[in-house]
Scaffold this active site. Structure first.
Site, mmCIF file in Angstrom:
data_model
loop_
_atom_site.group_PDB
_atom_site.id
_atom_site.type_symbol
_atom_site.label_atom_id
_atom_site.label_comp_id
_atom_site.label_asym_id
_atom_site.label_seq_id
_atom_site.Cartn_x
_atom_site.Cartn_y
_atom_site.Cartn_z
ATOM 1 N N TYR A 38 0.836 -1.206 0.000
ATOM 2 C CA TYR A 38 0.000 0.000 0.000
ATOM 3 C C TYR A 38 0.872 1.259 0.000
ATOM 4 C CZ TYR A 38 -3.771 3.131 1.628
ATOM 5 O OH TYR A 38 -4.689 4.137 1.750
ATOM 6 N N LYS B 5 0.950 4.138 -2.870
ATOM 7 C CA LYS B 5 0.553 5.511 -2.576
ATOM 8 C C LYS B 5 1.672 6.511 -2.867
ATOM 9 C CE LYS B 5 -3.707 4.990 -1.451
ATOM 10 N NZ LYS B 5 -4.719 5.434 -2.454
#
Length: 292
Positions: free
Chosen positions: A155, A159
């Site tokens: 993640y 991001k």
């Protein structure tokens, strides 16, 4: 309700619930006509909620990781409303696990949805925004990417990749009035359930993030901004460059560098580069100053 986005057409991906739903409702409250994207039937419920409130909205069931779905979404927006002014890349998933225990499929899936999902949706609207000399695009980044978070290597990588995508697209879109920014939200949603303490539920609501989105998509929106938003608070993050040191002529540059890393990381007179070329220009200037 305000009319600051009157007649603007906005697409929000992953808008069937949570942050995406809050974004879609807030855009509609400000006068935008909204395309609500998500998988399954949830998008239809949000679009109906907007229409019941007097707004204009259509639903689109499509997978952001499939470019053909994003092309169809853009076509549906143009067919319904004539143009696309705003794209909010909000769709995302979590597959949290420590890197040692994470499979490559779990890593790849998160990148496919967050990174390639944003790429696919943006590619589908990019040419139209450039042609009409107007566009506002928001990438959803996260403090997990900006600063790291245990158990979220996939993640966090995704991001932070969106920050790099934003930085370059903002430069490429500037001459055509296409402004690109990042929003880093703090909100309790189904995706973050269990990751924050119970008292956060009443404070970190999706609705308290969405005003930050509105600031990034209006007529006077900034570009290349990383806006942090949560609980009604707003901050800005920067990718900075310190002044550093120059040691090319040292007898043992590696040893000298190791001994002087505190000077390298010192934040006195740090700068926010205008582009990636600022690093070599800065380094060349330091070398020339030392030689002079």
């Amino acid at each position: 309700m305000s009319n600051g986005l009157q007649q603007r057409v906005a697409i929000v991906t992953g808008a069937g619930g949570g942050l995406g739903r809050a974004h879609a409702l807030e855009l509609a409250r400000h006068g935008a006509r909204v395309v609500v994207n998500d998988l399954g039937e949830s998008a239809g419920a949000v679009a109906e909620e907007i229409r019941r409130g007097g707004g204009q909205a259509i639903a689109h069931a499509g997978d952001v990781s499939r470019y053909e779905d994003m092309e169809a979404m853009a076509a549906a927006a143009v067919a319904a409303f004539g143009r696309i002014d705003i794209l909010v890349n909000n769709a995302g998933i979590l597959r949290d696990r420590t890197f040692a225990k994470m499979s490559l499929d779990e890593f790849r899936l998160v990148l496919d949805v967050h990174v390639m999902g944003a790429v696919n949706a943006t590619k589908a609207v990019w040419a139209g925004m450039r042609e009409q000399n107007y566009g506002r695009i928001v990438m959803t980044t996260s403090s997990s990417g900006l600063y790291g978070n245990f158990g979220q290597s996939n993640y966090g990588a995704a991001k932070m990749a969106l920050v790099g995508l934003m930085q370059t697209l903002a430069l490429e879109g500037a001459s055509r009035n296409v402004r690109v920014n990042c929003l880093a939200p703090s909100a309790i949603t189904a995706m973050t359930e269990g990751l924050l303490p119970p008292e956060a539920t009443a404070v970190l609501t999706p609705e308290r993030v969405s005003p930050g989105l509105i600031a990034l998509v209006g007529e006077d929106a900034p570009t290349r901004m990383i806006l942090l938003a949560g609980g009604g608070s707003f901050e800005c993050a920067h990718i900075t460059m310190t002044q550093g040191i120059h040691i090319a002529d040292e007898e043992d540059p590696a040893g000298t560098l190791g001994a002087r890393l505190d000077e390298v990381r010192a934040r006195t007179e740090q700068a926010v580069p205008d582009s990636g070329w600022e690093q070599p220009r800065h380094e060349l200037a330091k070398a020339q100053a030392r030689q002079g």
